[in-house]
Scaffold this active site. Structure first.
Site, mmCIF file in Angstrom:
data_model
loop_
_atom_site.group_PDB
_atom_site.id
_atom_site.type_symbol
_atom_site.label_atom_id
_atom_site.label_comp_id
_atom_site.label_asym_id
_atom_site.label_seq_id
_atom_site.Cartn_x
_atom_site.Cartn_y
_atom_site.Cartn_z
ATOM 1 N N ARG A 8 0.819 -1.220 0.000
ATOM 2 C CA ARG A 8 0.000 0.000 0.000
ATOM 3 C C ARG A 8 0.853 1.271 0.000
ATOM 4 O O ARG A 8 0.508 2.274 0.622
ATOM 5 C CB ARG A 8 -0.971 0.017 1.184
ATOM 6 C CG ARG A 8 -1.943 -1.136 1.204
ATOM 7 C CD ARG A 8 -2.901 -1.109 0.020
ATOM 8 N NE ARG A 8 -3.795 -2.256 0.087
ATOM 9 C CZ ARG A 8 -3.533 -3.445 -0.458
ATOM 10 N NH1 ARG A 8 -2.393 -3.625 -1.121
ATOM 11 N NH2 ARG A 8 -4.378 -4.453 -0.355
ATOM 12 N N SER A 56 -11.117 1.004 3.270
ATOM 13 C CA SER A 56 -10.418 0.520 4.465
ATOM 14 C C SER A 56 -9.643 1.670 5.095
ATOM 15 O O SER A 56 -8.764 2.243 4.453
ATOM 16 C CB SER A 56 -9.470 -0.622 4.099
ATOM 17 O OG SER A 56 -10.185 -1.722 3.596
ATOM 18 N N GLU A 68 -4.848 4.470 6.168
ATOM 19 C CA GLU A 68 -4.568 4.312 4.740
ATOM 20 C C GLU A 68 -4.882 5.570 3.944
ATOM 21 O O GLU A 68 -4.138 5.929 3.036
ATOM 22 C CB GLU A 68 -5.340 3.123 4.179
ATOM 23 C CG GLU A 68 -5.015 2.803 2.729
ATOM 24 C CD GLU A 68 -5.575 1.473 2.284
ATOM 25 O OE1 GLU A 68 -5.865 1.342 1.077
ATOM 26 O OE2 GLU A 68 -5.729 0.565 3.122
#
Length: 354
Positions: A164, A241, A346
């Site tokens: 990520r 998320s 995130e």
């Protein structure tokens, strides 16, 4: 911003983010070509004006105070394909792009179906889901280097992809203009690696299936978790998320796992997955075992964990960014207090922090 289209004043970020949160930006304009985008950023830089680039607004948490600068919509769209290489504009809607490839009988990106946002944002955080990530298919990007004031091409290797993340995450030094991907012309999906997806499709790990079948299965799974945008479903009023799955370094794994087992008991299986440099744990599992159930409410019930998936923090309709951040802190601190594991956000936080 003379080169960008539709300039307006004092727009609300809440109207441009999937969370439907965020205060005003001083200016807004949309650039519908790569050249207009470059020129608009140059003009703002020359004027010393801060710039916030906007794609689909699906990965942004913006302060209630807003952004004191120019909100620039990346609006160049479309793609071209030369056999197994596809070149796509940064402002193209990601899922529309994936849907279009599948309709053309092209595979390779279908496991990333249903993800909101624009194509240009995907390499920045190495978007991934259901066993696939952008880094596996991406060939190169063209970007505008704001310091050098020139357009550069960076290969996948030069982008420094990790879980990520990439060298572009956390910096606005490069403005993505175009992205290139390798795709499969045989109409089959990428190898199915995610157990839940394999079960849904009725195949074995590593099998390939028609790309259209994989896409529909992924969309079905995402809808069940409130991860496909729906204006009538507050479970989708989120940034997806909110926390990444924590990766524990090899030197700490044994100690961390032992601490978790002390809390949940030896009979409970702790989900863990191999990851570069360590072991990846499930953030959703940790959140739930720390006492935060689906639907757990934050301040005044204005925000909550999704009723379908504990990783999504949602706006129930009358929230503020401050409400959302308070819930995020509660969850983060609760997991750390119970298990000694730190969770990290995130989405990109604009003028705010945890």
């Amino acid at each position: 911003m003379s080169t960008a289209e539709t300039p307006t004043q004092h727009v609300a970020l809440a109207d441009h983010t999937t969370l439907r949160l965020g205060g005003p930006a001083r200016r807004y304009a949309e650039a519908t070509t790569a050249q207009a985008l470059v020129e608009a950023v140059r003009e703002a830089d020359d004027a010393g004006e801060p710039v916030l680039l906007l794609g689909g607004g699906s990965n942004l948490v913006v302060a209630d105070e807003g952004f004191d600068g120019a909100l620039l919509k990346v609006g160049n769209t479309g793609w071209t394909r030369d056999e197994g290489l596809v070149e796509v504009a940064a402002g193209q809607n990601w899922d529309g792009f994936v849907e279009g490839l599948v309709a053309e009988g092209v595979g390779g990106l279908e496991c990333l179906s249903g993800i909101p946002g624009s194509v240009g944002a995907t390499p920045i955080q190495n978007v991934g889901a259901y066993g696939c990530e952008v880094a596996e298919s991406l060939v190169s990007v063209d970007l505008y280097d704001r310091a050098a004031r020139e357009i550069r091409t960076l290969t996948a290797e030069e982008l420094g992809f990790g879980y990520r993340t990439s060298i572009l995450k956390g910096t606005d030094a490069g403005v993505v203009l175009t992205v290139r991907f390798n795709v499969a012309q045989d109409g089959l999906s990428a190898p199915i690696r995610y157990a839940e997806l394999a079960r849904t499709l009725g195949v074995e790990i590593g099998d390939r299936v028609p790309a259209a079948e994989a896409r529909e299965a992924v969309l079905e799974l995402r809808r069940g978790k409130g991860m496909v945008l729906d204006a009538d479903d507050h479970d989708t009023w989120s940034a997806g998320s909110f926390f990444t799955n924590p990766i524990i370094g090899e030197a700490q794994v044994e100690k961390v796992l032992a601490g978790i087992v002390d809390v949940v008991g030896e009979a409970v299986r702790v989900p863990r997955f191999p990851a570069p440099g360590g072991t990846k744990l499930s953030a959703a599992w940790l959140i739930e075992r720390a006492g935060f159930a689906k639907g757990h409410e934050g301040p005044g019930g204005r925000v909550s964990l999704s009723t379908k998936h504990t990783l999504a923090l949602t706006n129930r309709g009358k929230a503020s960014t401050a409400d959302l951040l308070a819930l995020a802190r509660e969850v983060r601190d609760g997991v750390e207090a119970r298990f000694g594991v730190s969770l990290h956000p995130e989405p990109l936080l604009i003028n705010c922090s945890l």
